[in-house]
Motif scaffolding. Structure first.
Motif, short mmCIF file in Angstrom:
data_model
loop_
_atom_site.label_atom_id
_atom_site.label_comp_id
_atom_site.label_asym_id
_atom_site.label_seq_id
_atom_site.Cartn_x
_atom_site.Cartn_y
_atom_site.Cartn_z
N SER A 170 0.84 -1.20 0.00
CA SER A 170 0.00 0.00 0.00
C SER A 170 0.88 1.25 0.00
CB SER A 170 -0.92 -0.01 1.22
OG SER A 170 -1.74 -1.15 1.21
N GLN A 171 0.47 2.25 -0.78
CA GLN A 171 1.26 3.47 -0.94
C GLN A 171 0.51 4.66 -0.33
OE1 GLN A 171 4.41 3.42 -2.42
NE2 GLN A 171 4.10 1.19 -2.37
N ILE A 172 1.13 5.28 0.66
CA ILE A 172 0.51 6.38 1.41
C ILE A 172 1.16 7.70 1.01
CG2 ILE A 172 -0.06 7.23 3.72
CD1 ILE A 172 0.66 4.41 4.76
N SER A 194 -9.82 0.33 -11.33
CA SER A 194 -9.92 -0.82 -10.44
C SER A 194 -9.04 -0.70 -9.20
CB SER A 194 -9.55 -2.11 -11.19
OG SER A 194 -8.18 -2.07 -11.59
N THR A 195 -8.17 0.31 -9.18
CA THR A 195 -7.28 0.51 -8.03
C THR A 195 -8.06 1.00 -6.82
OG1 THR A 195 -5.33 0.96 -9.40
CG2 THR A 195 -5.31 1.88 -7.18
N HIS A 196 -7.72 0.50 -5.65
CA HIS A 196 -8.39 0.93 -4.42
C HIS A 196 -7.77 2.23 -3.92
CE1 HIS A 196 -9.89 -3.20 -4.42
NE2 HIS A 196 -10.81 -2.79 -3.58
N GLU A 208 -14.50 13.41 11.31
CA GLU A 208 -13.69 12.35 10.71
C GLU A 208 -14.43 11.63 9.58
OE1 GLU A 208 -11.09 9.39 13.06
OE2 GLU A 208 -12.94 8.29 12.67
N PHE A 209 -13.69 11.40 8.49
CA PHE A 209 -14.24 10.68 7.33
C PHE A 209 -13.16 9.74 6.82
CE2 PHE A 209 -14.52 10.28 2.70
CZ PHE A 209 -15.82 9.85 2.51
N ILE A 210 -13.43 8.44 6.81
CA ILE A 210 -12.48 7.45 6.30
C ILE A 210 -13.24 6.46 5.43
CG2 ILE A 210 -10.75 5.69 6.86
CD1 ILE A 210 -10.46 6.99 9.62
N LYS A 211 -12.82 6.34 4.16
CA LYS A 211 -13.54 5.45 3.25
C LYS A 211 -12.56 4.87 2.22
CE LYS A 211 -18.03 5.21 0.96
NZ LYS A 211 -18.58 4.37 2.02
N THR A 212 -12.70 3.58 1.96
CA THR A 212 -11.90 2.90 0.93
C THR A 212 -12.84 2.34 -0.13
OG1 THR A 212 -10.15 2.29 2.49
CG2 THR A 212 -10.28 1.04 0.45
N MET A 213 -12.58 2.71 -1.39
CA MET A 213 -13.36 2.20 -2.52
C MET A 213 -12.45 2.13 -3.74
SD MET A 213 -17.07 4.14 -2.38
CE MET A 213 -16.39 5.75 -2.80
N ARG A 214 -12.93 1.44 -4.76
CA ARG A 214 -12.21 1.49 -6.03
C ARG A 214 -12.35 2.89 -6.63
NH1 ARG A 214 -10.98 -3.75 -7.64
NH2 ARG A 214 -12.18 -5.37 -6.56
N VAL A 215 -11.37 3.28 -7.42
CA VAL A 215 -11.39 4.61 -8.04
C VAL A 215 -12.66 4.80 -8.85
CG1 VAL A 215 -10.29 6.00 -9.84
CG2 VAL A 215 -8.89 4.95 -8.05
N ALA A 216 -13.11 3.76 -9.51
CA ALA A 216 -14.35 3.85 -10.31
C ALA A 216 -15.53 4.27 -9.46
CB ALA A 216 -14.64 2.51 -10.99
N ASP A 217 -15.56 3.80 -8.20
CA ASP A 217 -16.67 4.15 -7.30
C ASP A 217 -16.49 5.56 -6.73
OD1 ASP A 217 -18.00 1.66 -7.58
OD2 ASP A 217 -16.52 0.76 -6.22
N TRP A 218 -15.23 5.96 -6.52
CA TRP A 218 -14.99 7.32 -6.03
C TRP A 218 -15.49 8.36 -7.03
CZ3 TRP A 218 -14.23 9.03 -1.40
CH2 TRP A 218 -13.58 8.26 -0.44
N LYS A 219 -15.46 8.02 -8.30
CA LYS A 219 -15.91 8.97 -9.33
C LYS A 219 -17.40 9.28 -9.19
CE LYS A 219 -12.39 7.80 -12.78
NZ LYS A 219 -12.12 7.28 -14.15
N LYS A 220 -18.12 8.45 -8.47
CA LYS A 220 -19.56 8.66 -8.28
C LYS A 220 -19.87 9.43 -7.00
CE LYS A 220 -20.20 4.06 -10.31
NZ LYS A 220 -20.64 2.66 -10.02
N LEU A 221 -18.81 9.67 -6.19
CA LEU A 221 -19.02 10.32 -4.89
C LEU A 221 -18.25 11.63 -4.83
CD1 LEU A 221 -20.15 10.01 -1.96
CD2 LEU A 221 -17.94 8.98 -1.36
N ILE A 233 -4.29 6.79 0.41
CA ILE A 233 -3.62 5.50 0.25
C ILE A 233 -4.17 4.84 -1.02
CG2 ILE A 233 -2.97 3.32 1.34
CD1 ILE A 233 -3.99 4.43 4.00
N ILE A 234 -3.26 4.35 -1.87
CA ILE A 234 -3.70 3.60 -3.05
C ILE A 234 -3.09 2.21 -3.04
CG2 ILE A 234 -4.11 5.64 -4.51
CD1 ILE A 234 -1.45 5.05 -5.91
N HIS A 235 -3.82 1.26 -3.63
CA HIS A 235 -3.32 -0.11 -3.74
C HIS A 235 -4.02 -0.79 -4.91
CE1 HIS A 235 -1.50 -3.65 -1.35
NE2 HIS A 235 -1.59 -3.97 -2.63
N LYS A 236 -3.23 -1.15 -5.91
CA LYS A 236 -3.78 -1.91 -7.03
C LYS A 236 -3.56 -3.39 -6.75
CE LYS A 236 -3.57 -2.32 -12.09
NZ LYS A 236 -5.05 -2.27 -12.25
N MET A 237 -4.64 -4.12 -6.59
CA MET A 237 -4.55 -5.53 -6.17
C MET A 237 -4.72 -6.48 -7.34
SD MET A 237 -6.78 -5.13 -2.68
CE MET A 237 -6.42 -3.77 -1.54
#
Length: 237
Positions: A170-172, A194-196, A208-221, A233-237
């Motif tokens: 994971s890259q911070i 597809s990267t988280h 406080e706000f903490i959320k992990t999603m795929r980039v595709a889903d972040w585009k909707k929020l 933090i990003i991580h391509k799995m």
């Protein structure tokens, strides 16, 4: 042989919150008996000290300011009290001193002079974000700030994304708070859908706000991170 003082690494809150909600009693006990401090900003340091130890006399405090404008030649003056047997507290603007913080140079100097360094428990936005991200807590890297230049930033993001996939690591990284929203835009344009991506902001604060999603889903929020301390933090799995 002359007795040396100890350098205490004193965590602070990461925003407007009750210090006793996030800081252990060891921090208060240390502030109670330490009068010499090395700090990033005198005004905010005095405010932090008062919040933790209201009964402590501000007039008795001796503060040295350490920031990006401080000359290296001043560092030895800052640790003189330690060499004279007095304890000194090192405080960051927010969170843990010495991590993503200019105080690391003082810690290094203390070790060179044979001074005992005492790290105290407190909130680290990097570790708290990693804990809450759901990403690989066995292997991760903190990369600090991304380049400002658009092309260099794109190369850095692509590089970190590839590292995360190749090493399962994971890259911070962080950004100056007023550039957060622009960085989110850049990540969503540059990084693979597809990267988280984990966004952790205002950690330990009521907002406080903490959320992990795929980039595709972040585009909707839509999130507004302007001037809010944030860990990415990003991580391509």
């Amino acid at each position: 042989m002359k007795l040396l003082g100890k350098l205490y690494l004193i965590p602070t809150t990461m925003g407007e919150s009750d210090p006793m909600d996030v800081l252990p009693q060891t921090v208060k006990r240390s502030i109670d008996f330490i009068d010499h401090y090395i700090v990033e900003n005198e005004k905010t340091a005095r405010k932090s000290i008062k919040a933790v130890s209201p009964e402590k006399k501000q007039s008795e405090l001796i503060l040295f300011t350490l920031n990006k404008r401080t000359e290296p030649s001043e560092h030895l003056d800052f640790i003189k009290p330690l060499l004279e047997g007095k304890n000194v507290g090192l405080m960051s603007e927010a969170g843990c001193p010495g991590v993503a913080d200019p105080g690391a140079v003082i810690v290094k100097l203390a070790h060179e002079k044979g001074i005992q360094v005492v790290p105290l428990v407190g909130p680290s936005s990097i570790l708290l974000a990693m804990m809450a991200s759901g990403m690989n807590g066995q292997s991760f890297t903190f990369n600090g700030y991304l380049p400002i230049d658009k092309d260099e930033k794109k190369s850095a993001l692509k590089h970190f994304e590839k590292l995360s996939q190749d090493k399962n690591q994971s890259q911070i990284f962080i950004e100056t708070p007023y550039r957060n929203n622009k960085l989110v835009e850049d990540i969503l344009q540059i990084v693979n859908p597809s990267t988280h991506l984990c966004i952790a902001t205002d950690i330990t604060l009521p907002t406080e706000f903490i959320k992990t999603m795929r980039v595709a889903d972040w585009k909707k929020l839509k999130v507004d991170l302007h001037n809010r301390p944030t860990i990415f933090i990003i991580h391509k799995m």
